[in-house]
Scaffold this active site. Structure first.
Site, mmCIF file in Angstrom:
data_model
loop_
_atom_site.group_PDB
_atom_site.id
_atom_site.type_symbol
_atom_site.label_atom_id
_atom_site.label_comp_id
_atom_site.label_asym_id
_atom_site.label_seq_id
_atom_site.Cartn_x
_atom_site.Cartn_y
_atom_site.Cartn_z
ATOM 1 C CG ASP A 53 -1.922 0.612 0.711
ATOM 2 O OD1 ASP A 53 -2.584 2.058 0.820
ATOM 3 O OD2 ASP A 53 -3.170 -0.197 0.311
ATOM 4 C CG HIS A 62 -5.320 4.219 0.579
ATOM 5 N ND1 HIS A 62 -4.959 2.532 0.605
ATOM 6 C CD2 HIS A 62 -6.455 4.003 0.154
ATOM 7 C CE1 HIS A 62 -5.497 2.149 -0.331
ATOM 8 N NE2 HIS A 62 -7.064 2.784 -0.149
ATOM 9 C CB SER A 97 -9.571 0.551 0.013
ATOM 10 O OG SER A 97 -8.564 0.876 -1.095
#
Length: 853
Positions: free
Chosen positions: A197, A271, A633
């Site tokens: 990620d 994120h 996600s």
């Protein structure tokens, strides 16, 4: 407010980005060219070293010869490295080290023999999961390389994109799962989850070790810990056991800006930290923002370890070459679980099947090595065939809406109540205040240069007029593009001394997803265009204007209710509007595949979790330590964390057994005991609810307690997956061999794709009568007798034999499923096989078929 895909921000090009579609992880495939003309090509390069080679791009190359994970011997001087099914590979052994070096040297020798030094740059050698490398070179050099002996496959790299306080309780972890495994302080103990990620913010309390029991070493994990170039401190702390970043392809492509990106595992996006905390964040972390506490956050497996493999960056997303290198390294390091909240925009354009590309091949090898893989389904919903995770060896996760909703309302001076979104306190004393629009508070002629309507620039507005009133702002496309934010509106209103703010949507923006945003002053977003009209009509009728249209008196008043506390609903879970839908496709022409996707539903809407204070992914959470985000996600790490709990309890289970346990125990009814529903668009493009199908949720909503005691599992081996690939209609056996390194022909004859032993059955073209077999294995401690029942839409007849069977512990039994077309409708029919055990186990297998004449 965000676009449907904005939960995973679409990547844009940066610098000299590699050409091609900005989708990933799959990339364009070129059929290997035979070797004729190789001599002339080499001679040309030898005689004309100054030849103009053209623009350089990054290419992924796969070579003849097995990678470490599947090498069984045959090269003189190098013993086998592939481990037996029940053994764990020792990645530090002399055999693995020497064979890896052999492959790396072979890659370098090939390149040196073909090209002049300095005309190319080798970025990575892949040797653990696939045998190949990534190289920065020209298209002409790539053409030469395709013709070289030992080269199977050359393709140009492309880009990838990014595709909780309450969910542990909602999923029953706190009461039904953690206590049975020693409590939250042991849930996931020593299981390593790898996150491919945007990195991690290691100082966050969700990853801290200050208030936890000491973490001991994990001997089988061999990952590295990079040092922060600024603080000179390690990114690891015992909870975080590995931290590396991969950016060679991005740098070679000219997309990496060192002044903006962090050349380290540090999360500059937000994120990655959010994802890691959902799966494995510490338990009981207070979620505080703007002076309010929104609960206590926890990961699904709070004691699991975190291994970070950063491949996503602020400006451009990432590149497949870097992702494949990260996956290769993660498996080599010894992770147990891989979470991939990244994905492509569409199926690969030049492969015959979606399942054959270096990315999926690397994940197939990862599964062979015993690593469970969870991948986000994509955010292209609610439209069909929008999935970005295709392969049956991957667990594809759809996003659900849990039982928590943040809603608020506005009270007009004429008594009307208007519903909206806003995680904010009520107006002071629960009173009403005067309302003034931004256009009526404008200073001078500033609007000729800047738009004051969206309230992003306080210097354009008259503070004297706004002070003590509710500021009415308009919703523009700037909010959708990310250049405007609700947070900035709140800052504008606060700096002007306003009593609060209202943002009203006047025009419909099809596909826009509106999320509530926490703010520190009273504020609300009105998303219903008809309600906005009511508000504006009231405002205009209550405002006195002079002959030139200038407002001279404001009589409109409004009050904003308290929106800090969520409301709980029984109509949960629901399939989120943005969650990508099936059916799965086998090629770029969108021909349907005989594989059910997505596989499972997990919470993915308005998920509270950790955030990097320097994160740039969402303007509404800039500088914050927590964020409430939506997207598949966010769903994938729920499954990764729950898979870690299963791995902790059953360390010898294969990835396919874990996937089966999750799928066969999933729920198809909501908390109110009604069939699951999916958010859809109505004909007027308003959100509505429809009965969900397996193309929305796969096997259903995850049930962690049941998954930890599934009774039966449907297992599949690496050879089963190869047989599946070889059985796809019109597949080129050489392509299977080139991508996977395994040959067709060694599996059972006459196999069809839907014969793969997975916990679902999909027949996209059912002609007449078809029989399908499934093998179930008893993983419980005692023998159990199962009664088998079926349910199917009337267009298809579904029968199973035997009607009942007894399975001994550790033993397997086969069932035969018969599907018969009764009528042809041109649409899919849905059903299920339910196996009810006499020891209370319940095993469900979804069935999907479309009848043809």
């Amino acid at each position: 407010p965000r676009r449907p895909a904005r939960a995973e921000r679409p990547t844009g090009g940066g610098g000299r980005a590699a050409p091609g579609n900005a989708w990933a992880p799959s990339v364009a495939v070129h059929t290997p060219v035979k070797m004729k003309g190789l001599g002339l090509a080499c001679l040309l390069l030898a005689l004309v070293p100054q030849v103009v080679l053209g623009t350089h791009d990054v290419y992924i190359v796969t070579m003849v010869g097995d990678p470490v994970v599947s090498y069984t011997g045959g090269v003189e001087g190098f013993p086998a490295t592939a481990a037996d099914l029940d053994e764990e590979m020792d990645v530090t052994s002399e055999a693995v080290t020497s064979y890896s070096l052999h492959l790396r040297r072979h890659h370098e020798k090939l390149l040196d023999s073909l090209f002049v030094a300095g005309t190319y740059e080798k970025l990575y050698s892949y040797h653990h999961l696939i045998n190949g490398f990534a190289v920065h070179m020209s298209s002409l050099q790539a053409d030469f390389l395709r013709k070289a002996p030992g080269v199977k496959y050359v393709e140009r790299d492309t880009k990838i994109q990014k595709l909780t306080t309450h969910t542990p309780q909602f999923l029953g972890l706190t009461t039904a799962v953690w206590p049975t495994g020693g409590g939250f302080d042991r849930a996931g103990e020593d299981v390593v989850i790898g996150f491919v990620d945007s990195g991690i913010y290691p100082e966050h309390p969700s990853f801290s070790t200050h208030r936890t029991d000491p973490y001991g070493p994990v001997p089988r994990y061999k990952g590295k810990c990079e040092i922060d170039p600024v603080t000179q401190r390690s990114f690891c702390n015992g909870k975080i056991v590995g931290a590396q970043h991969f950016a060679k392809a991005a740098i070679a492509a000219g997309a990496f800006n060192p002044d903006v990106e962090f050349a380290s595992p540090l999360d500059g996006d937000g994120h990655g930290s959010h994802i890691a905390a959902i799966a494995a964040g510490n338990n009981g972390i207070p979620v505080r923002m703007h002076g309010y506490e929104f609960g206590k956050a926890s990961g699904m497996a709070p004691r699991a370890r975190i291994a970070v493999y950063k491949v996503l960056y602020r400006l451009f997303g990432g590149y497949v070459s870097d992702v494949v290198a990260a996956i290769d390294q993660a498996v080599q390091d010894g992770v147990d679980i891989l979470n991939l909240s990244v994905g492509p925009n569409s199926p690969p354009t030049a492969t015959r099947t979606t399942f054959l590309n270096p990315f999926d091949a690397a994940l197939l090898s990862a599964v062979k090595a015993g690593v469970f893989v969870a991948q986000a389904a994509g955010n292209g919903g609610p439209f069909p065939k929008t999935l970005v995770s295709f392969s049956p060896w991957i667990t594809t996760v759809a996003a659900g809406v849990d039982d928590r909703r943040y809603k608020n309302h506005l009270i007009l001076g004429n008594g009307k109540r208007i519903a909206g979104l806003g995680v904010s306190p009520a107006t002071h004393g629960n009173k009403s205040f005067g309302l003034i629009s931004a256009t009526d508070a404008l200073l001078g002629s500033s609007s000729t240069k800047y738009s004051a309507l969206d309230c992003q620039r306080p210097e354009l507005l008259n503070k004297r007029k706004v002070q003590g009133k509710i500021l009415l702002c308009g919703y523009s496309f700037n909010y959708i593009s990310g250049t405007a934010s609700i947070k900035k509106v709140s800052q504008t209103a606060k700096s002007l001394g306003a009593a609060g703010f209202v943002v009203a949507v006047e025009d419909s923006y099809p596909g826009t997803k509106f999320d509530p945003v926490p703010v520190n002053i009273p504020g609300i977003l009105i998303t219903d265009v008809s309600k906005t009209k009511d508000l504006i009509d009231y405002y205009n009728s209550s405002t006195t204007r002079d002959w030139a249209g200038r407002a001279t008196a404001f009589q409109a008043t409004v009050g904003i209710a308290d929106g800090l506390a969520p409301t709980l609903f029984n109509s949960a879970p629901q399939v989120a509007l943005f969650s990508s839908r099936g059916p799965d496709v086998k090629d770029f022409s969108f021909q349907d595949a005989d594989v059910l996707k997505p596989d499972i539903l997990a919470p993915g809407n308005l998920i509270w979790s950790a955030w990097a204070p320097n994160g740039t992914d969402e303007a509404n959470y800039a500088g914050e330590g927590f964020a409430m985000m939506s997207g598949t996600s966010m769903a994938a790490p729920h499954i990764a964390g729950i898979a870690a709990l299963i791995k902790q309890k059953y360390p010898k289970w294969s990835p396919s057994a874990i996937k089966s346990a999750l799928m066969t125990t999933a729920n198809t009814i909501d908390k109110g005991s009604h069939p699951l529903r999916a958010q859809q668009y109505s004909t007027s493009e308003m959100m509505t609810l429809a009965r969900a199908t397996p193309f929305d949720y796969g096997s259903g909503a995850v049930n962690p307690k049941a998954a930890l005691d599934p009774g039966l599992v449907l297992d599949a081996t690496h050879q089963d997956y190869i047989t599946f690939l070889c059985s796809i209609p019109d597949v080129d056996p050489s392509e299977v061999s080139n991508i996977t390194g395994s040959r067709c022909g060694s599996g059972p004859k006459g196999q069809r794709p839907y014969d793969l032993n997975i916990p679902s059955i999909t027949v996209s073209q059912l002609k007449g009568i078809q029989t399908v077999k499934r093998t179930v294995t008893n993983v419980a401690d005692e023998a159990e007798t199962y009664t088998i029942m079926t349910r199917m839409s009337p267009e298809i007849a579904l029968d199973v034999s035997p009607p009942a069977l007894t399975v001994l512990p550790g033993s397997s039994r086969e069932i035969t499923v018969t599907l018969t077309t009764r009528s042809v409708t041109g649409t899919y029919s849905f059903g299920e096989i339910t196996m009810k055990g006499d020891r209370r186990h319940l095993v469900r297998i979804p069935v999907v078929a479309m009848g043809f004449k």
